[in-house]
Motif scaffolding. Structure first.
Motif, mmCIF file in Angstrom:
data_model
loop_
_atom_site.group_PDB
_atom_site.id
_atom_site.type_symbol
_atom_site.label_atom_id
_atom_site.label_comp_id
_atom_site.label_asym_id
_atom_site.label_seq_id
_atom_site.Cartn_x
_atom_site.Cartn_y
_atom_site.Cartn_z
ATOM 1 N N ASN A 32 2.147 -4.107 7.397
ATOM 2 C CA ASN A 32 1.540 -3.682 6.137
ATOM 3 C C ASN A 32 1.944 -4.633 5.023
ATOM 4 O OD1 ASN A 32 0.686 -1.479 7.641
ATOM 5 N ND2 ASN A 32 2.329 -0.152 6.914
ATOM 6 N N ASP B 17 -2.606 -1.186 4.615
ATOM 7 C CA ASP B 17 -2.012 -1.015 5.947
ATOM 8 C C ASP B 17 -2.561 -2.071 6.907
ATOM 9 O OD1 ASP B 17 -4.559 -0.189 6.637
ATOM 10 O OD2 ASP B 17 -4.062 1.941 6.677
ATOM 11 N N SER B 18 -1.989 -2.120 8.118
ATOM 12 C CA SER B 18 -2.342 -3.164 9.084
ATOM 13 C C SER B 18 -3.822 -3.108 9.470
ATOM 14 C CB SER B 18 -1.470 -3.034 10.331
ATOM 15 O OG SER B 18 -1.614 -1.752 10.911
#
Length: 246
Positions: free
Chosen positions: A203, A208-209
């Motif tokens: 992140n 976020d990823s």
């Protein structure tokens, strides 16, 4: 084979600087053809309704959930419900049938734009007078026929002798929502985008990823669209640009 031909064409265009002025519109239309091909191919990949088809559709549609505010609603709308099911398959089948007509229209526009701006050449030199050109037939026609023949021989070899060479074995198993394959892998022509999605497992601040992966994936498609304006080099062809070539 369709994607193989398209990738060779794109790489050749980049190598010879065919995207530079005055051919920006030809390049943009070509990239739109490429994106339409990606969408059409993905929709077609879901239709056999095997394990890879089902889980590939699940992963790709869930990717849209990373879009802020509208993501979750968009996923539900595309799927026609909370999960991949018959309504999803109906929609994907209809779009897979319709998009080739859009593709055909874009190809016509692409050829029109090419005729308006004229063809480029490996030297990257703009034509100043008709005396600098040569007839399309037989010069280019013979070369095109030769390459097309080689391509069709290769194509026929896979069609008749190795029809499953590039197929994922898991896609022979009927779709099962309760059993996830050990590794969900798209077709080779979509692997770069899948690799970009998977590369982000961290992140950054509020992102976020998953969101980062989606942004990077869409950026990888958006950057080539901007190539005519990102490349400020005076020389057009990479024949005379050794660093660009590397």
């Amino acid at each position: 084979m369709f994607f193989l031909a398209a990738y060779i064409h794109i790489l050749r265009s980049i190598y010879y600087g065919s995207y530079k002025s005055p051919r920006e519109i030809t390049w943009i239309l070509g990239m739109l053809i490429y994106v339409t091909m990606i969408v059409t191919a993905f929709l077609g990949y879901t239709l056999p309704w095997g394990q890879m088809s089902f889980w590939g559709a699940t992963v790709i549609t869930s990717v849209l959930g990373a879009i802020p505010l509208v993501g979750e609603g968009l996923v539900s709308w595309i799927r026609g419900g909370g999960s991949i099911d018959q309504p999803t398959l109906n929609r994907f089948y209809s779009l897979h049938y319709l998009l080739p007509f859009v593709l055909t229209g874009l190809v016509v526009l692409h050829i029109w734009a090419l005729h308006e701006t004229k063809q480029g050449n490996p030297e990257g030199k703009e034509i100043q007078s008709p005396g600098e050109t040569f007839p399309f037939t037989p010069n280019a026609t013979i070369k095109d026929l030769f390459i097309t023949t080689l391509f069709l021989v290769l194509f026929a070899f896979f069609v008749f002798f190795l029809p499953h060479a590039f197929s994922e074995p898991d896609n022979s198993i009927p779709a099962n929502p309760l059993s996830t394959p050990s590794e969900i892998v798209p077709e080779w022509y979509l692997l770069p985008f899948y690799a970009i999605l998977r590369a982000f497992d961290f992140n950054i601040g509020p992102l976020d990823s998953k969101t980062l992966g989606v942004l990077a994936m869409f950026a990888s498609i958006a950057v080539p669209f901007a190539l005519p304006w990102l490349d400020a080099a005076q020389k057009r062809s990479m024949r005379y640009r050794p660093w660009a070539r590397r």
